[in-house]
Design a protein around this motif. Sequence first.
Motif, mmCIF file in Angstrom:
data_model
loop_
_atom_site.group_PDB
_atom_site.id
_atom_site.type_symbol
_atom_site.label_atom_id
_atom_site.label_comp_id
_atom_site.label_asym_id
_atom_site.label_seq_id
_atom_site.Cartn_x
_atom_site.Cartn_y
_atom_site.Cartn_z
ATOM 1 N N CYS A 114 0.819 -1.212 0.000
ATOM 2 C CA CYS A 114 0.000 0.000 0.000
ATOM 3 C C CYS A 114 0.853 1.263 0.000
ATOM 4 O O CYS A 114 0.473 2.289 -0.575
ATOM 5 N N CYS A 115 2.038 1.198 0.608
ATOM 6 C CA CYS A 115 2.902 2.381 0.633
ATOM 7 C C CYS A 115 3.298 2.772 -0.791
ATOM 8 O O CYS A 115 3.292 3.950 -1.136
ATOM 9 N N CYS A 219 -1.056 6.019 8.993
ATOM 10 C CA CYS A 219 -2.273 5.322 8.581
ATOM 11 C C CYS A 219 -2.862 4.520 9.742
ATOM 12 O O CYS A 219 -2.121 3.838 10.468
ATOM 13 N N CYS A 222 -1.933 0.593 10.205
ATOM 14 C CA CYS A 222 -0.692 0.272 9.468
ATOM 15 C C CYS A 222 -0.013 -0.960 10.074
ATOM 16 O O CYS A 222 0.184 -1.029 11.294
HETATM 17 S S1 SF4 Z 1 -0.722 1.459 6.015
HETATM 18 FE FE1 SF4 Z 1 1.476 1.589 6.509
HETATM 19 S S2 SF4 Z 1 2.401 0.465 4.859
HETATM 20 FE FE2 SF4 Z 1 0.319 1.016 4.154
HETATM 21 S S3 SF4 Z 1 0.458 3.028 3.130
HETATM 22 FE FE3 SF4 Z 1 0.074 3.421 5.244
HETATM 23 S S4 SF4 Z 1 2.130 3.711 6.144
HETATM 24 FE FE4 SF4 Z 1 2.398 2.617 4.226
#
Ligand code: SF4
Length: 297
Positions: A114-115, A219, A222
């Motif tokens: 996702c990052c 997030c 995360c």
């Molecule tokens: S949840 Fe964590 S790994 Fe996913 S986009 Fe957000 S910061 Fe990145």
Amino acid sequence: MNLFKGPPDEEAIKKIKYFEKLAIESDPRGYCVCTSEGKDSRVLGHLYRRAGVKHFYLHSGTGIDPPELVYFQRENFKKYKEGGYLTYDISPSKSIVKLMTERRIPPLRQCRYCCAELKERRVPEQARAILSFGVRKYESVKRAKNRDDLEIMKGAKDFVIMPFDNADNRREFETCYQFVERRFNPIVDWTTTDIWNYSRYWKIEQCSLYDEGFERLGCIGCPMAGEYTRRKEFERWPGFKKMWLYAFKKTIETRKAEGLQIYKGMETPEDWFEWWISDRSRGTEDESQMILELDDL
Ligand code: SF4
């Protein structure tokens, strides 16, 4: 010899000024300050304003940021704009629900796809600018004793893909070979104490969530955060828990429709969510198997 030696803020400002010419040659708008508006980003932006160099601000929304941080960022961007700075607020290209359904597995600590999509994604607004991040290395005794000097382009092994990821191998200068871009991390060696001391000294307003006991903002859910933090987040923002559960439900439906394996103990969205949020899941065979699956997609 360290040309920039001095207190951390003076050192950072000297470096920012020193590379301004290069930044303007790369892009007439100057440095692109990539900010989440968390505490490190707020300090970074303040240093750039103090340095008086050409720069602009870019924020990449993920759709799963804490609402308080989103409002805080919007307010700050309004002020930056009023102060004469260019600002770019980038919306996510797809939701985490869509992303997870497409990938068929949830994001995992060892597999943070996702990052790449939500935070790492190149956008035209960046053009050829030198990107600047408020990332810091994890604090360690070794580092406290032995601070790195400026390092430029360490080679392919130092390719770093996670712009907001704090890891011990972060450098002040990084080159991302995938996108041929240069990144400058002027506060890479700052400790958390440095950040808060600077923030208090300059009376920098920080997101209200720090007063609620959150130490790092990012997030919600995360996989990089520990179980305790994730549970605390989902208790604080139950709507986001519902959203993640929905993502698990859609992912299970997709896997069933495609005849993919449904892992034992992960048959329902609630069970899979519990497995995912628990630190016990880390390093299990199932996790490795899922990562393998993702490679095959
Ligand atoms: S949840 Fe964590 S790994 Fe996913 S986009 Fe957000 S910061 Fe990145």
